[in-house]
Design an enzyme around this catalytic site. Structure first.
Site, PDB file in Angstrom:
ATOM      1  N   ARG A   1       0.851  -1.214  -0.042  1.00 33.99           N
ATOM      2  CA  ARG A   1      -0.115  -0.041   0.021  1.00 33.99           C
ATOM      3  C   ARG A   1       0.933   1.402  -0.022  1.00 33.99           C
ATOM      4  NH1 ARG A   1      -4.694  -1.979   0.126  1.00 33.99           N
ATOM      5  NH2 ARG A   1      -5.104  -3.990   1.207  1.00 33.99           N
ATOM      6  N   ASP A   2       0.315   2.032  -0.720  1.00 29.90           N
ATOM      7  CA  ASP A   2       1.083   3.645  -0.616  1.00 29.90           C
ATOM      8  C   ASP A   2       1.087   4.160   0.526  1.00 29.90           C
ATOM      9  OD1 ASP A   2       1.936   5.500  -3.522  1.00 29.90           O
ATOM     10  OD2 ASP A   2       1.751   6.725  -1.551  1.00 29.90           O
ATOM     11  N   ILE A   3       2.278   4.680   0.896  1.00 29.52           N
ATOM     12  CA  ILE A   3       2.300   5.484   2.138  1.00 29.52           C
ATOM     13  C   ILE A   3       1.456   6.673   1.961  1.00 29.52           C
ATOM     14  CG2 ILE A   3       4.272   6.768   1.801  1.00 29.52           C
ATOM     15  CD1 ILE A   3       5.224   5.833   4.612  1.00 29.52           C
TER      16      ILE A   3
ATOM     17  N   ASN B   1       4.058   6.502 -13.749  1.00 29.47           N
ATOM     18  CA  ASN B   1       5.087   7.813 -14.052  1.00 29.47           C
ATOM     19  C   ASN B   1       6.334   7.415 -14.517  1.00 29.47           C
ATOM     20  OD1 ASN B   1       2.607   9.398 -13.048  1.00 29.47           O
ATOM     21  ND2 ASN B   1       3.237   8.814 -11.339  1.00 29.47           N
TER      22      ASN B   1
ATOM     23  N   VAL C   1       9.888   8.173  -7.232  1.00 27.19           N
ATOM     24  CA  VAL C   1      10.964   6.823  -6.555  1.00 27.19           C
ATOM     25  C   VAL C   1      11.417   6.497  -7.885  1.00 27.19           C
ATOM     26  CG1 VAL C   1      11.036   4.857  -5.573  1.00 27.19           C
ATOM     27  CG2 VAL C   1       9.684   6.733  -4.472  1.00 27.19           C
TER      28      VAL C   1
ATOM     29  N   HIS D   1       7.263   1.290 -11.071  1.00 25.34           N
ATOM     30  CA  HIS D   1       6.137   0.578 -10.030  1.00 25.34           C
ATOM     31  C   HIS D   1       4.926   1.122 -10.779  1.00 25.34           C
ATOM     32  CE1 HIS D   1       7.680   4.636  -8.834  1.00 25.34           C
ATOM     33  NE2 HIS D   1       6.119   5.144  -8.699  1.00 25.34           N
TER      34      HIS D   1
HETATM   35  P1  AMP Z   1       5.827   8.063  -8.251  1.00 28.83           P
HETATM   36  O1  AMP Z   1       5.777   9.702  -7.541  1.00 28.83           O
HETATM   37  O2  AMP Z   1       5.098   7.609  -9.191  1.00 28.83           O
HETATM   38  O3  AMP Z   1       7.352   7.707  -8.429  1.00 28.83           O
HETATM   39  O4  AMP Z   1       5.388   7.197  -6.822  1.00 28.83           O
HETATM   40  C1  AMP Z   1       6.243   6.930  -5.660  1.00 28.83           C
HETATM   41  C2  AMP Z   1       4.937   6.459  -4.501  1.00 28.83           C
HETATM   42  O5  AMP Z   1       5.688   5.864  -3.566  1.00 28.83           O
HETATM   43  C3  AMP Z   1       4.520   7.868  -4.173  1.00 28.83           C
HETATM   44  O6  AMP Z   1       2.953   7.646  -4.290  1.00 28.83           O
HETATM   45  C4  AMP Z   1       4.639   7.815  -2.734  1.00 28.83           C
HETATM   46  O7  AMP Z   1       3.495   7.959  -1.635  1.00 28.83           O
HETATM   47  C5  AMP Z   1       4.985   6.165  -2.500  1.00 28.83           C
HETATM   48  N1  AMP Z   1       5.975   5.858  -1.417  1.00 28.83           N
HETATM   49  C6  AMP Z   1       7.092   6.659  -1.016  1.00 28.83           C
HETATM   50  N2  AMP Z   1       7.695   6.059  -0.093  1.00 28.83           N
HETATM   51  C7  AMP Z   1       6.864   5.033   0.345  1.00 28.83           C
HETATM   52  C8  AMP Z   1       7.127   4.070   1.568  1.00 28.83           C
HETATM   53  N3  AMP Z   1       8.011   3.835   2.393  1.00 28.83           N
HETATM   54  N4  AMP Z   1       5.960   2.765   1.401  1.00 28.83           N
HETATM   55  C9  AMP Z   1       5.095   3.089   0.363  1.00 28.83           C
HETATM   56  N5  AMP Z   1       5.012   3.888  -0.391  1.00 28.83           N
HETATM   57  C10 AMP Z   1       5.882   4.751  -0.423  1.00 28.83           C
END
Ligand code: AMP
Length: 116
Positions: A31-33, A89, A98, A102
């Site tokens: 799950r997204d944080i 993205n 990140v 994903h």
């Molecule tokens: P993006 O901006 O497309 O690279 O998506 C990266 C996603 O990773 C974002 O929606 C963040 O909220 C999510 N994210 C960042 N750190 C964590 C984490 N430790 N656990 C879960 N999701 C995360």
């Protein structure tokens, strides 16, 4: 095949905790944080790949596996029929923060179009 400085490699290895939803041999879903919808799950390959630009045809099965996982998880989360969105993205201008590829699986609410 993993990057010691990559947050998602650490999550895939279990070195950083995450709310894991499902795992396969080649991918992990958690799950997204910072969820942007009632269901917001990220599906990542275990292998470190920075962006979609770095993927060649030899990775077609790997990429397909991410989307098949998204489909399965959508059904298990109860959003398959109401509808869901998958987002990939690529690079900062598209919102990638990140740099380990994903799939975002988003659902549980109505989605607007075009996306922001
Ligand atoms: P993006 O901006 O497309 O690279 O998506 C990266 C996603 O990773 C974002 O929606 C963040 O909220 C999510 N994210 C960042 N750190 C964590 C984490 N430790 N656990 C879960 N999701 C995360």
């Amino acid at each position: 095949m993993s990057d010691a400085d990559c947050l998602f490699c650490k999550i895939a290895a279990g070195a950083i905790p995450a709310d894991i939803v499902k795992q396969g041999p080649d991918w992990v879903a958690f799950r997204d944080i910072s969820p942007q919808a009632p269901t917001h799950v990220l599906i990542i390959p275990r292998q470190h790949i920075a962006t979609l630009n770095d993927v060649g045809p030899e990775k077609a099965d790997l990429l397909g596996g991410l989307f098949l996982a998204a489909k399965e998880i959508a059904a298990e989360e109860g959003i398959a029929e109401s509808g869901y969105r998958t987002v990939f993205n690529c690079n900062a201008g598209a919102g990638q923060s990140v740099f380990h590829i994903h799939v975002h699986l988003l659902g549980g609410r109505d989605m607007g179009w075009p996306p922001g």
